[in-house]
Design an enzyme around this catalytic site. Sequence first.
Site, PDB file in Angstrom:
ATOM      1  CG  ASP A 276      -7.650  -3.246  -2.915  1.00  0.00           C
ATOM      2  OD1 ASP A 276      -8.108  -4.185  -3.591  1.00  0.00           O
ATOM      3  OD2 ASP A 276      -8.089  -2.945  -1.805  1.00  0.00           O
TER       4      ASP A 276
ATOM      5  CG  ASP B  38      -2.117  -0.931   1.010  1.00  0.00           C
ATOM      6  OD1 ASP B  38      -2.662  -0.968  -0.104  1.00  0.00           O
ATOM      7  OD2 ASP B  38      -2.487  -1.636   1.965  1.00  0.00           O
TER       8      ASP B  38
HETATM    9  N1  GLY Z   1      -7.360  -1.298   0.119  1.00  0.00           N
HETATM   10  C1  GLY Z   1      -8.376  -1.721   0.988  1.00  0.00           C
HETATM   11  C2  GLY Z   1      -9.736  -1.204   0.674  1.00  0.00           C
HETATM   12  O1  GLY Z   1     -10.009  -0.679  -0.369  1.00  0.00           O
HETATM   13  O2  GLY Z   1     -10.570  -1.349   1.530  1.00  0.00           O
END
Ligand code: GLY
Length: 401
Positions: A172, A115
């Site tokens: 994501d 992330d």
């Molecule tokens: N990246 C986690 C979400 O979108 O909840």
Amino acid sequence: MNRSLRAFATLMFSTACLATVQAQGKLDLNKVNTALDNAAEQIKVLAERSAENMLPKTYDSGKNFDSETGWWTSGFYPGTLLYLYEHSGDKELLALAKQKLTLLEKEKFNTTTHDLGFMLYCSFGNAMRITGDTTAYKEILLKGAESLATRYSPVTKSIRSWDFDNFPVIIDNMMNLEFLNSATRLSGNQKFYDISVTHANTTMQNHYRKDYSCYHVVDYDPETGDIIKKKTNQGAFDESAWARGQAWGLYGYVMMYRDTKNKKYLSFAKKIAKYMLEHPNMPDDLVAYWDYDAPDLPEDSKYLKYKHYRDASTAAVTASALLEMSTMVKGKLSKYYLQTAETMLYNLSTASYTAEVGSNGGFLLKHSVGSIPHNSEVDVPLTYADYYYVEALLRYKDLIK
Ligand code: GLY
């Protein structure tokens, strides 16, 4: 309607839908400026309600919840402050952002998460762009990109998302590629860009279904690169279309077209947009349910009581992506993307979704969903919903002014 019938129906009626989309409310320059001015005021409320050494995450039942810098959402609050500083020129917002950036810097060494784009690019990337201060931020961004690159495997041709399962890759992760693309531009090191393009191509091939909806998770065998399982983590069921995942994918491929100029990404993004916007379960106000399949959940589903819950974060991410897409295509299609985003933003800016200044713990939008399967952050404000909402308002303003 089953998935292939729906894909057929979508194909048949797409041109008609395209021609008839109208904005439900006009979001003129005055309204956009008011929304942004209110946001700049509201974020100061959030600043007062959040711990000095933490990052705002959400608000529930009268209480604000903050996170450590290592949580995936840590970059959104400084990023939103920076966007609102860009809008208002209010130095207090810049100072608040800088204080959080100091806390966040250590995440450049974090190799335990995919992330880092969310955490470091939404924050330091915006800081560098807005302040023009390359000296202060370049090293942080490049170190962070190096950390992210350690998670790439030439066997799976992907960046690993989580450190459990075998080699899980979540949709994501498309959002982190912008960070890698920028690292190549900043450093001249082709490695980051190559990883990004390879990851985007692998995801295109393995995450997407025939109707251009996507799985949330593809778990690979790290030794062979074979797919072990396609499944969900935050969606209603493995074969469902978790709403925010669709939005991450859309935004990701739009951004990949921007950064590579490879038309296949734009053409893919158009197909994803079509799936989302023409979905029979898309509500009239275009603020999606938390999962496109949620309204059709069977009576014995454990999530039945949530079948009509909305996710404002999906609408914010989608609107921002559509606005960029409207600049990449011409004629009716461009107008369609612009007007659709306008409707989303118009509705998000009404009292149904936007909190009154001083309420909602200082967050801008109400009614987002973190993860229903984990019973976590259900129908609450979320820091990333606010970030993409403000980003979309700024993009929209740029296009209409
Ligand atoms: N990246 C986690 C979400 O979108 O909840």
